[in-house]
Design an enzyme around this catalytic site. Structure first.
Site, short mmCIF file in Angstrom:
data_model
loop_
_atom_site.label_atom_id
_atom_site.label_comp_id
_atom_site.label_asym_id
_atom_site.label_seq_id
_atom_site.Cartn_x
_atom_site.Cartn_y
_atom_site.Cartn_z
N GLU A 41 0.84 -1.20 0.00
CA GLU A 41 0.00 0.00 0.00
C GLU A 41 0.88 1.25 0.00
O GLU A 41 1.72 1.42 0.89
CB GLU A 41 -0.90 0.00 1.23
N ASP A 70 9.86 5.39 -6.78
CA ASP A 70 8.55 6.02 -6.78
C ASP A 70 8.68 7.30 -7.59
O ASP A 70 9.63 8.07 -7.42
CB ASP A 70 8.04 6.32 -5.37
P1 ITT Z 1 5.35 0.37 -8.82
O1 ITT Z 1 4.78 1.17 -7.64
O2 ITT Z 1 5.00 -1.08 -8.77
O3 ITT Z 1 6.81 0.64 -9.02
P2 ITT Z 1 3.69 2.19 -10.35
O4 ITT Z 1 3.37 2.35 -11.80
O5 ITT Z 1 2.52 2.13 -9.39
O6 ITT Z 1 4.63 0.91 -10.17
P3 ITT Z 1 4.49 4.66 -9.08
O7 ITT Z 1 3.64 4.42 -7.89
O8 ITT Z 1 5.88 5.18 -8.88
O9 ITT Z 1 4.67 3.34 -9.95
O10 ITT Z 1 3.69 5.62 -10.05
C1 ITT Z 1 4.35 6.22 -11.07
C2 ITT Z 1 3.37 6.68 -12.13
O11 ITT Z 1 3.91 7.91 -12.65
C3 ITT Z 1 3.36 5.69 -13.28
O12 ITT Z 1 2.28 4.81 -13.20
C4 ITT Z 1 3.28 6.61 -14.49
O13 ITT Z 1 1.95 6.93 -14.75
C5 ITT Z 1 4.00 7.87 -14.03
N1 ITT Z 1 5.41 7.83 -14.45
C6 ITT Z 1 6.50 7.58 -13.70
N2 ITT Z 1 7.61 7.59 -14.44
C7 ITT Z 1 7.21 7.85 -15.70
C8 ITT Z 1 7.88 7.97 -16.92
O14 ITT Z 1 9.20 7.78 -17.01
N3 ITT Z 1 7.16 8.23 -18.00
C9 ITT Z 1 5.83 8.41 -17.93
N4 ITT Z 1 5.11 8.29 -16.83
C10 ITT Z 1 5.80 8.01 -15.71
#
Ligand code: ITT
Length: 199
Positions: A41, A70
């Site tokens: 979470e 993150d």
């Molecule tokens: P994990 O927590 O399992 O690592 P997640 O996708 O939920 O995967 P985050 O909580 O860090 O990861 O959320 C990051 C979001 O931000 C991700 O879903 C994308 O929508 C955006 N994001 C992060 N890095 C990005 C990138 O390099 N290019 C485009 N969008 C990105």
């Protein structure tokens, strides 16, 4: 010899970028090797808190170095949204496409034509359930209220990095991986690891 590193992510795009950026010096494992770890979470209010939660959770099951990323997008005209809620901007089960669609709607409702924004990435490194390092990377740019390009993931088709005229989704992956928020945070991690891990 390559250093084993467990990447605490369920985002395959993120994992692919981390592998490409770190290269052969690291043997990057993913969470498919740890089926007993459930969904973590992300209850933190900062990127750093959420990265720490993900790193420490995976560290309970892996006897080695763990890396958690993150990350998210901050739009100035939206008071920093979607920010730490980037993955869940359009709801708990939102897809990347749902999130992009909502962001475009929110931008189109604004009077401004130019939308300053940045991607942020925080990397937390843990081992034996202790945090050993926290590294940050940012890339400034602006958003366009339309989807452009088929590469990358998430908000890439809406984001034009500073000094460029096309979106992250239009740039070759190799170029995104030299200038992205993730590349910058991982560069700082690599410098630290050269002293702290690889000796
Ligand atoms: P994990 O927590 O399992 O690592 P997640 O996708 O939920 O995967 P985050 O909580 O860090 O990861 O959320 C990051 C979001 O931000 C991700 O879903 C994308 O929508 C955006 N994001 C992060 N890095 C990005 C990138 O390099 N290019 C485009 N969008 C990105």
């Amino acid at each position: 010899m390559a250093i084993p590193l467990l990447c605490s992510t369920r985002n395959a795009h993120k994992l692919g970028e981390i592998r490409a950026i770190l290269g052969p010096a690291f043997e990057v494992w993913d969470l498919s090797t740890i089926p007993e770890l459930g969904e973590v979470e992300e209850s933190g209010v900062t990127f750093e808190e959420n990265a720490a939660l993900k790193a420490l959770a995976a560290s309970r099951y892996f006897d080695g170095w763990v890396l958690a990323d993150d990350s998210g997008l901050e739009a100035d005209a939206l008071g920093g949204e979607p920010g730490v809620r980037s993955a869940r901007f359009a709801g708990e089960l939102a897809t990347d496409s749902d999130n992009r669609h909502l962001l475009i709607q929110r931008l189109l409702a604004l009077p401004s034509q130019r939308f300053a924004a940045r991607f942020r990435c925080t990397i937390v490194i843990a081992k034996n359930q202790k945090i050993f390092g926290t590294f940050h990377g940012t890339v400034e740019g602006h958003l366009i209220p339309e989807v452009r390009g088929g590469g990358g993931f998430g908000y890439d088709p809406l984001f034009i990095p500073e000094g460029h005229t096309v979106t992250f989704a239009e740039l070759p992956a190799e170029l995104k991986n030299t200038l992205s928020h993730r590349a910058r945070a991982l560069h700082a991690f690599r410098n630290w690891a050269a002293e702290a891990i690889a000796r």
